[in-house]
Scaffold this motif. Structure first.
Motif, PDB file in Angstrom:
ATOM      1  N   UNK A  44       0.817  -1.214   0.000  1.00  0.00           N
ATOM      2  CA  UNK A  44       0.000   0.000   0.000  1.00  0.00           C
ATOM      3  C   UNK A  44       0.851   1.264   0.000  1.00  0.00           C
ATOM      4  N   UNK A  45       2.081   1.163   0.471  1.00  0.00           N
ATOM      5  CA  UNK A  45       2.972   2.319   0.506  1.00  0.00           C
ATOM      6  C   UNK A  45       3.237   2.848  -0.897  1.00  0.00           C
ATOM      7  N   UNK A  46       3.302   1.984  -1.879  1.00  0.00           N
ATOM      8  CA  UNK A  46       3.509   2.427  -3.254  1.00  0.00           C
ATOM      9  C   UNK A  46       2.229   2.379  -4.082  1.00  0.00           C
ATOM     10  N   UNK A  47       1.278   1.542  -3.683  1.00  0.00           N
ATOM     11  CA  UNK A  47       0.053   1.405  -4.472  1.00  0.00           C
ATOM     12  C   UNK A  47      -0.828   2.655  -4.404  1.00  0.00           C
ATOM     13  N   UNK A  48      -0.998   3.216  -3.208  1.00  0.00           N
ATOM     14  CA  UNK A  48      -1.866   4.395  -3.057  1.00  0.00           C
ATOM     15  C   UNK A  48      -1.331   5.586  -3.862  1.00  0.00           C
ATOM     16  N   UNK A  49      -0.041   5.938  -3.747  1.00  0.00           N
ATOM     17  CA  UNK A  49       0.460   7.023  -4.599  1.00  0.00           C
ATOM     18  C   UNK A  49       0.379   6.690  -6.093  1.00  0.00           C
ATOM     19  N   UNK A  50       0.562   5.401  -6.430  1.00  0.00           N
ATOM     20  CA  UNK A  50       0.469   4.997  -7.837  1.00  0.00           C
ATOM     21  C   UNK A  50      -0.921   5.281  -8.394  1.00  0.00           C
ATOM     22  N   UNK A  51      -1.955   4.943  -7.628  1.00  0.00           N
ATOM     23  CA  UNK A  51      -3.325   5.196  -8.072  1.00  0.00           C
ATOM     24  C   UNK A  51      -3.551   6.695  -8.247  1.00  0.00           C
ATOM     25  N   UNK A  52      -3.108   7.493  -7.270  1.00  0.00           N
ATOM     26  CA  UNK A  52      -3.298   8.938  -7.340  1.00  0.00           C
ATOM     27  C   UNK A  52      -2.577   9.540  -8.541  1.00  0.00           C
ATOM     28  N   UNK A  53      -1.306   9.193  -8.732  1.00  0.00           N
ATOM     29  CA  UNK A  53      -0.527   9.751  -9.833  1.00  0.00           C
ATOM     30  C   UNK A  53      -1.084   9.289 -11.180  1.00  0.00           C
ATOM     31  N   UNK A  54      -1.511   8.039 -11.273  1.00  0.00           N
ATOM     32  CA  UNK A  54      -2.050   7.533 -12.535  1.00  0.00           C
ATOM     33  C   UNK A  54      -3.339   8.251 -12.911  1.00  0.00           C
ATOM     34  N   UNK A  55      -4.245   8.419 -11.955  1.00  0.00           N
ATOM     35  CA  UNK A  55      -5.510   9.110 -12.245  1.00  0.00           C
ATOM     36  C   UNK A  55      -5.242  10.565 -12.615  1.00  0.00           C
ATOM     37  N   UNK A  56      -4.377  11.227 -11.865  1.00  0.00           N
ATOM     38  CA  UNK A  56      -4.048  12.622 -12.154  1.00  0.00           C
ATOM     39  C   UNK A  56      -3.432  12.762 -13.544  1.00  0.00           C
ATOM     40  N   UNK A  57      -2.513  11.875 -13.874  1.00  0.00           N
ATOM     41  CA  UNK A  57      -1.862  11.920 -15.179  1.00  0.00           C
ATOM     42  C   UNK A  57      -2.846  11.636 -16.302  1.00  0.00           C
ATOM     43  N   UNK A  58      -3.750  10.703 -16.086  1.00  0.00           N
ATOM     44  CA  UNK A  58      -4.732  10.368 -17.120  1.00  0.00           C
ATOM     45  C   UNK A  58      -5.658  11.552 -17.381  1.00  0.00           C
ATOM     46  N   UNK A  59      -6.097  12.208 -16.322  1.00  0.00           N
ATOM     47  CA  UNK A  59      -6.956  13.391 -16.487  1.00  0.00           C
ATOM     48  C   UNK A  59      -6.185  14.506 -17.194  1.00  0.00           C
ATOM     49  N   UNK A  60      -4.927  14.705 -16.821  1.00  0.00           N
ATOM     50  CA  UNK A  60      -4.107  15.722 -17.486  1.00  0.00           C
ATOM     51  C   UNK A  60      -3.906  15.380 -18.961  1.00  0.00           C
ATOM     52  N   UNK A  61      -3.736  14.099 -19.265  1.00  0.00           N
ATOM     53  CA  UNK A  61      -3.591  13.687 -20.659  1.00  0.00           C
ATOM     54  C   UNK A  61      -4.849  13.959 -21.465  1.00  0.00           C
ATOM     55  N   UNK A  62      -6.001  13.719 -20.872  1.00  0.00           N
ATOM     56  CA  UNK A  62      -7.268  14.020 -21.556  1.00  0.00           C
ATOM     57  C   UNK A  62      -7.392  15.520 -21.789  1.00  0.00           C
ATOM     58  N   UNK A  63      -6.998  16.314 -20.802  1.00  0.00           N
ATOM     59  CA  UNK A  63      -7.023  17.764 -20.964  1.00  0.00           C
ATOM     60  C   UNK A  63      -6.056  18.215 -22.056  1.00  0.00           C
ATOM     61  N   UNK A  64      -4.889  17.573 -22.129  1.00  0.00           N
ATOM     62  CA  UNK A  64      -3.943  17.884 -23.207  1.00  0.00           C
ATOM     63  C   UNK A  64      -4.554  17.607 -24.568  1.00  0.00           C
ATOM     64  N   UNK A  65      -5.195  16.455 -24.706  1.00  0.00           N
ATOM     65  CA  UNK A  65      -5.815  16.107 -25.991  1.00  0.00           C
ATOM     66  C   UNK A  65      -6.871  17.140 -26.365  1.00  0.00           C
ATOM     67  N   UNK A  66      -7.705  17.532 -25.423  1.00  0.00           N
ATOM     68  CA  UNK A  66      -8.732  18.533 -25.699  1.00  0.00           C
ATOM     69  C   UNK A  66      -8.115  19.864 -26.117  1.00  0.00           C
ATOM     70  N   UNK A  67      -7.039  20.266 -25.448  1.00  0.00           N
ATOM     71  CA  UNK A  67      -6.370  21.517 -25.794  1.00  0.00           C
ATOM     72  C   UNK A  67      -5.756  21.447 -27.181  1.00  0.00           C
ATOM     73  N   UNK A  68      -5.083  20.336 -27.475  1.00  0.00           N
ATOM     74  CA  UNK A  68      -4.454  20.189 -28.788  1.00  0.00           C
ATOM     75  C   UNK A  68      -5.486  20.139 -29.907  1.00  0.00           C
ATOM     76  N   UNK A  69      -6.610  19.479 -29.666  1.00  0.00           N
ATOM     77  CA  UNK A  69      -7.663  19.434 -30.686  1.00  0.00           C
ATOM     78  C   UNK A  69      -8.269  20.817 -30.899  1.00  0.00           C
ATOM     79  N   UNK A  70      -8.426  21.592 -29.829  1.00  0.00           N
ATOM     80  CA  UNK A  70      -8.978  22.944 -29.962  1.00  0.00           C
ATOM     81  C   UNK A  70      -8.034  23.853 -30.748  1.00  0.00           C
ATOM     82  N   UNK A  71      -6.726  23.634 -30.613  1.00  0.00           N
ATOM     83  CA  UNK A  71      -5.735  24.439 -31.339  1.00  0.00           C
ATOM     84  C   UNK A  71      -5.388  23.838 -32.697  1.00  0.00           C
ATOM     85  N   UNK A  72      -6.025  22.729 -33.047  1.00  0.00           N
ATOM     86  CA  UNK A  72      -5.784  22.017 -34.313  1.00  0.00           C
ATOM     87  C   UNK A  72      -4.328  21.548 -34.437  1.00  0.00           C
TER      88      UNK A  72
END
Length: 132
Positions: A44-72
């Motif tokens: 759990x010492x590494x699993x809990x931060x892994x879940x948090x970082x993975x979810x945060x990164x995935x959301x940031x990646x989705x936001x990146x895709x939306x930004x890049x698509x808006x800027x063509x």
């Protein structure tokens, strides 16, 4: 990639891939702890931060895709989508292995496929450069 002439077009993608690397390191650390530790709760010492970082990164990646698509900026958008797909594949495979390891009662260690570790025998008359 830098066809816009501005580093700000790819900087968010560098940030996302850096965090992907952190989540992968935490996932690998979790798997190693599950393999070698007698108490599965240590993972759990590494699993809990892994879940948090993975979810945060995935959301940031989705936001990146939306930004890049808006800027063509299609190349950046496709590269970000590729990164997200690889994150999903790697995390899915890692979770599959972790579930299998959680079902084991005792630690299996790092060399579970071999009974004896191979070590070549060096003859006494071997040249000096052949010795370790």
């Amino acid at each position: 990639m830098l066809y816009t002439g501005d580093i700000s077009s790819i900087w968010p993608m560098f940030g996302a891939t850096n965090q992907v690397l952190a989540s992968l390191a935490l996932a690998i650390g979790t798997t190693i702890i599950l393999r070698i530790s007698a108490k599965k709760s240590y993972a759990l010492i590494t699993f809990v931060p892994c879940v948090f970082v993975t979810i945060t990164t995935f959301v940031a990646g989705i936001m990146n895709v939306q930004t890049y698509l808006a800027k063509n900026q299609m190349l950046n958008a496709w590269l970000s989508i590729g990164i997200l797909i690889l994150v999903v594949i790697i995390m899915f495979e890692n979770i599959r292995v972790q579930i299998k390891l959680l079902k084991t009662d005792k630690p299996i260690g790092m060399n579970d496929d071999r009974d004896v570790v191979y070590c070549p025998v060096i003859p006494a008359d071997a040249p000096p450069d052949a010795r370790p």
